[in-house]
Write a protein that holds these residues in place. Structure first.
Motif, PDB file in Angstrom:
ATOM      1  N   VAL A 611       0.977  -1.369   0.112  1.00 29.81           N
ATOM      2  CA  VAL A 611       0.074   0.147  -0.058  1.00 29.81           C
ATOM      3  C   VAL A 611       0.821   1.317   0.209  1.00 29.81           C
ATOM      4  O   VAL A 611       2.155   1.222   0.302  1.00 29.81           O
ATOM      5  N   ALA A 612       0.410   2.530  -0.270  1.00 36.04           N
ATOM      6  CA  ALA A 612       1.182   3.572  -0.342  1.00 36.04           C
ATOM      7  C   ALA A 612       0.380   4.645   0.643  1.00 36.04           C
ATOM      8  O   ALA A 612      -0.708   5.107   0.567  1.00 36.04           O
ATOM      9  N   LEU A 613       1.555   5.598   1.029  1.00 31.30           N
ATOM     10  CA  LEU A 613       1.174   6.674   1.650  1.00 31.30           C
ATOM     11  C   LEU A 613       1.722   7.682   1.000  1.00 31.30           C
ATOM     12  O   LEU A 613       3.124   7.698   0.595  1.00 31.30           O
ATOM     13  N   LEU A 614       1.007   8.745   0.281  1.00 32.84           N
ATOM     14  CA  LEU A 614       1.227   9.701  -0.641  1.00 32.84           C
ATOM     15  C   LEU A 614       1.205  11.135  -0.355  1.00 32.84           C
ATOM     16  O   LEU A 614      -0.233  11.401   0.049  1.00 32.84           O
ATOM     17  N   VAL A 648      -6.297   9.231  -7.796  1.00 32.87           N
ATOM     18  CA  VAL A 648      -4.967   9.062  -7.719  1.00 32.87           C
ATOM     19  C   VAL A 648      -4.409   7.797  -7.792  1.00 32.87           C
ATOM     20  O   VAL A 648      -3.375   7.589  -8.408  1.00 32.87           O
ATOM     21  N   LEU A 649      -5.067   6.845  -7.064  1.00 30.14           N
ATOM     22  CA  LEU A 649      -4.451   5.453  -6.999  1.00 30.14           C
ATOM     23  C   LEU A 649      -4.570   4.942  -8.659  1.00 30.14           C
ATOM     24  O   LEU A 649      -3.668   4.359  -9.037  1.00 30.14           O
ATOM     25  N   GLY A 650      -5.538   5.217  -9.291  1.00 31.99           N
ATOM     26  CA  GLY A 650      -5.777   4.674 -10.849  1.00 31.99           C
ATOM     27  C   GLY A 650      -4.629   5.413 -11.599  1.00 31.99           C
ATOM     28  O   GLY A 650      -3.831   4.520 -12.360  1.00 31.99           O
ATOM     29  N   GLU A 651      -4.377   6.561 -11.348  1.00 35.81           N
ATOM     30  CA  GLU A 651      -3.125   7.268 -12.238  1.00 35.81           C
ATOM     31  C   GLU A 651      -1.906   6.678 -11.802  1.00 35.81           C
ATOM     32  O   GLU A 651      -0.855   6.141 -12.505  1.00 35.81           O
ATOM     33  N   LEU A 652      -1.542   6.401 -10.322  1.00 38.66           N
ATOM     34  CA  LEU A 652      -0.253   5.756  -9.995  1.00 38.66           C
ATOM     35  C   LEU A 652      -0.334   4.255 -10.601  1.00 38.66           C
ATOM     36  O   LEU A 652       0.858   3.953 -10.921  1.00 38.66           O
ATOM     37  N   LEU A 670      -4.368   3.346  -1.247  1.00 40.84           N
ATOM     38  CA  LEU A 670      -3.477   4.637  -1.227  1.00 40.84           C
ATOM     39  C   LEU A 670      -4.341   5.341   0.102  1.00 40.84           C
ATOM     40  O   LEU A 670      -5.598   5.613   0.056  1.00 40.84           O
ATOM     41  N   THR A 671      -3.359   6.104   0.715  1.00 44.37           N
ATOM     42  CA  THR A 671      -3.908   7.238   1.427  1.00 44.37           C
ATOM     43  C   THR A 671      -3.195   8.530   1.166  1.00 44.37           C
ATOM     44  O   THR A 671      -1.891   8.321   0.949  1.00 44.37           O
ATOM     45  N   MET A 706      -6.147   0.704   5.362  1.00 42.95           N
ATOM     46  CA  MET A 706      -5.951   0.392   3.758  1.00 42.95           C
ATOM     47  C   MET A 706      -6.044  -1.230   3.523  1.00 42.95           C
ATOM     48  O   MET A 706      -6.537  -1.780   2.776  1.00 42.95           O
ATOM     49  N   TYR A 707      -5.504  -1.819   4.607  1.00 43.58           N
ATOM     50  CA  TYR A 707      -5.228  -3.206   4.507  1.00 43.58           C
ATOM     51  C   TYR A 707      -6.874  -3.887   4.936  1.00 43.58           C
ATOM     52  O   TYR A 707      -7.054  -5.279   4.551  1.00 43.58           O
ATOM     53  N   SER A 708      -7.619  -3.082   5.617  1.00 42.73           N
ATOM     54  CA  SER A 708      -8.975  -3.768   6.091  1.00 42.73           C
ATOM     55  C   SER A 708      -9.923  -3.588   4.746  1.00 42.73           C
ATOM     56  O   SER A 708     -11.141  -4.439   5.073  1.00 42.73           O
TER      57      SER A 708
END
Length: 708
Positions: A611-614, A648-652, A670-671, A706-708
């Motif tokens: 997962v990502a912290l952005l 943003v997740l889609g773009e990433l 993503l957060t 995010m993992y939940s």
């Protein structure tokens, strides 16, 4: 971005035809003049050979011959930094050495948004000659002796990069006083730790940083003397620092030294030159002990792979508390190259402290050499891309055509002088227009950034690999090296060993190239960690008469002897189905995306995906929102909007696929973080490397969600 109109498509086709005709006519001339076969041969020549093999290791050594300067240093036994500076003064006496731009005034300037900002009105660079620099350093060192400091007594230098930093360090070395370097952006706890651990009584700082000591001094009982490098515009306020601490201006120490009759206390090669505190990506910063011979041998390693010219000029702006900048400036002094000091706030015409219509430092200095870190180069690359993307479709098409054309011919061994002096001239002008090469270190440089900048800046971008523990010296690309994502061949000051790491599935018998953990052995490898014998024993070892350091980085060697950093032990996470994710590798690729200001990838070993912290770039985030009909004004509102997170997740994820990341490496959640990560926040180091554990602890709730 709109597509090309019929007329624009026709113009682009015509330009392609003209280029093809021009290439056909001029190719024989370029072939004769530029001799591309020689350039291609130089690129593929051997840089290192494997000397010895074991069951689990392979050792590489440079095949580069030592330079005339290196040979002379060995012959004349120039083996301390004091002797290096003395040699430079003898060779270059009246030549310009250190330049500082004159600050004429600080004025208010109204911004388009109605806010008022302070801007500098700057004059020309004012230069000290080598002789003047040496005289000032002599006086400073004698002044310290007059103030009661003794040979082998540690002295902290805690200041921004400037001429007085290097001069005061030189002055300390002339009296065999080890300098302790601390980043100017460190938090109070780290500063207190460095000062107390080294038991210093004297701290050299700047007027801008002096107020910090009102909070720090109660926690540093050994400190009795603060020496302050003055601000050219503001008066120095010496009140509020207690009765037990003397606060003296830098120039007062020089005056005391001018009147002193004390002689120097010259260091020996094995004496400590520097205790350099690393930026501390995990836990408290560690003090790396570098002897004089460590630093000198690291410098000499670089002299064997680089050519310098009479008109070269270096622009200094990285922290001198970082080993890359300190070694770089020492090398430039050795070769008589003038060093002009700058800051990120005044570097270019568009920098935040430059008055509108005025020139930034690069435009005035017109450097031929700069050293940089990937963070800065990524930002330059992004700003170029943003400007092109925001322009007309025909401009973007022409730019991409020029990039494609130049890269094609560069790969074949040719220069493209007409494109360089026309289409890429405005980009080159950002940094003065005369750059001959850029040296990049401190972290891996993304191949896309590397390729883009060496094409648009029209000069080699030389990536190197080194650590504080190896005095910034291990490998470096030479100007003939056209590869991407590699760090060149070993320097002559050290051997590089790959050791199989079975747990990570990296072995020296891997095909086509051997892979393993990088161990570095040589005269440039630091003595160890200050007052940390157990940590020293864990990371350093002796073998066959050489001092070695275990880096924790994973590398592979190519057939030509190039080293490529492919992973890091501490960044490697094994997912639930056994796939290994290199967090640093994924972050390096995703940082290139314009939406990303900073990013931290987290992978739970019990899960199937990372997962990502952005931390997003606000302008690009807002633009993405507007394109999708979301009207929110603040970054906090945008980051908390569920639809924005999905977008943003889609773009990433699209970007990750473009970068050829494996499916298991791509973040699936993503957060968005509205707060910028700075050293003051404690989430990144002074060198802007992630404090991964601190980030993960701070955002544990977000990760769990995010993992939940």
């Amino acid at each position: 971005m709109t597509s090309l109109k019929p007329m624009e498509s026709a113009i682009l086709l015509l330009i392609r035809c003209i280029i093809s005709i021009y290439t056909f006519i001029t190719w024989p001339i370029y072939f004769i003049l530029q001799k591309p076969w020689k350039i291609r041969a130089n690129r593929s020549r051997l840089r290192a050979v494997s000397l010895t093999h074991g069951d689990d290791f392979i050792l590489y050594r440079s095949v580069t011959e030592i330079s005339d300067v290196h040979a002379r240093f060995l012959q004349d036994k120039i083996d301390t930094m004091e002797k290096v500076f003395r040699f430079a003064v003898r060779q270059h006496g009246q030549k310009c050495a250190l330049g500082t731009r004159e600050i004429l005034a600080e004025e208010d300037e109204m911004q388009p948004n109605g806010r008022m900002f302070k801007k500098f009105l700057l004059g020309d660079f004012q230069w000290r000659t080598f002789t003047q620099t040496d005289s000032e350093a002599e006086s400073f060192g004698r002044g310290l002796r007059e103030l009661g400091l003794r040979s082998r007594e540690n002295v902290v230098v805690f200041a921004e990069t400037r001429a007085e930093w290097l001069i005061s360090a030189n002055g300390c070395m002339k009296q065999n006083m080890p300098i302790v370097t601390l980043y100017a952006t460190l938090g109070d706890d780290a500063i207190i730790h460095g000062i107390n651990e080294t038991e210093v009584s004297c701290v050299i700082t700047s007027q801008e940083l002096l107020p910090k000591f009102k909070n720090i001094l109660p926690c540093t009982p050994n400190v009795t003397l603060l020496i302050v490098m003055e601000d050219p515009l503001k008066p120095l306020d010496l009140n509020g620092y207690g009765d037990t601490v003397s606060v003296l201006p830098y120039q007062e120490v020089i005056r005391l030294g001018d009147l002193s009759s004390k002689s120097g206390c010259l260091p020996k090669p094995e004496d400590t030159a520097i205790i350099m505190y690393t930026s501390g990506s995990t836990g408290s910063p560690k003090g790396v002990i570098m002897s004089h011979q460590n630093v000198v041998n690291a410098m000499l390693g670089y002299t064997n792979v680089t050519t310098f010219y009479e008109n070269d000029v270096y622009m200094a702006y990285l922290p001198l508390a970082h080993v890359l900048e300190l070694i770089s400036e020492s090398i430039w002094m050795l070769f008589g190259i003038p060093i002009g000091y700058s800051t990120p706030l005044t570097m270019t015409d568009k920098s935040s402290k430059i008055k509108r219509g005025s020139q930034g430092d690069a435009s005035v200095l017109r450097p031929t050499i700069i050293a940089s870190v990937p963070l800065v180069l990524d930002r330059i690359h992004k700003s170029i891309q943003e400007k092109i993307e925001g322009g007309p479709a025909i401009t973007k098409a022409l730019f991409n055509l020029a990039m494609e054309y130049k890269n094609d011919w560069t790969d074949r061994g040719y220069e493209t002088p007409i494109i360089n002096t026309t289409l890429f001239k405005p980009i080159r002008a950002l940094l003065g227009g005369r750059l001959r090469f850029v040296l990049s270190g401190g972290a891996p440089l993304a191949p896309e950034t590397h390729k883009s900048l060496k094409t648009t800046l029209c000069c080699p971008v030389l990536q190197g690999y080194g650590l504080t523990e190896t005095c910034a010296a291990t490998t470096v690309m030479d100007p003939d090296d056209n590869s991407l994502g590699k760090t060149g061949g070993p320097l002559t000051c050290c051997d590089v060993k790959l050791v199989s790491w079975e747990e990570g599935n990296y072995r020296i018998k891997d095909w086509p190239n051997p892979r393993g953990e990088i161990h570095i052995g040589g005269t440039n490898v630091a003595v160890g960690y200050y007052k940390q014998p157990e940590k020293t024993k864990e990371e350093f070892y002796e073998e066959n008469g050489r001092h070695w350091f275990r880096t924790g980085d994973i590398g592979e060697f190519t057939q030509e002897g190039f080293l490529q950093i492919i992973d890091r032990k501490k960044d490697l996470v094994k997912l639930q189905y056994g796939e290994y994710v290199s967090l640093g590798k994924v972050e390096t690729q995703l940082k290139i995306n314009p939406l990303v200001e900073n990013i931290c990838i987290y992978a739970d070993p019990t899960k199937l995906f990372p997962v990502a912290l952005l931390v997003p770039n606000f302008d690009h985030l807002k633009s993405l929102a507007e394109k999708n009909g979301i009207e929110l004004s603040t970054i906090e509102e945008l980051c908390s909007h569920p639809e924005m997170t999905k977008l943003v997740l889609g773009e990433l994820q699209k970007h990750a696929v473009k970068c050829r990341l494996q499916k298991f490496e791509i973040p699936q959640a993503l957060t968005l973080i509205p707060d910028i990560w700075t050293p003051d926040s404690g989430l990144v180091t002074a060198a802007f490397k992630l404090k991964r554990k601190t980030v993960q602890d701070r955002y544990k709730a977000s990760i769990d969600r995010m993992y939940s």
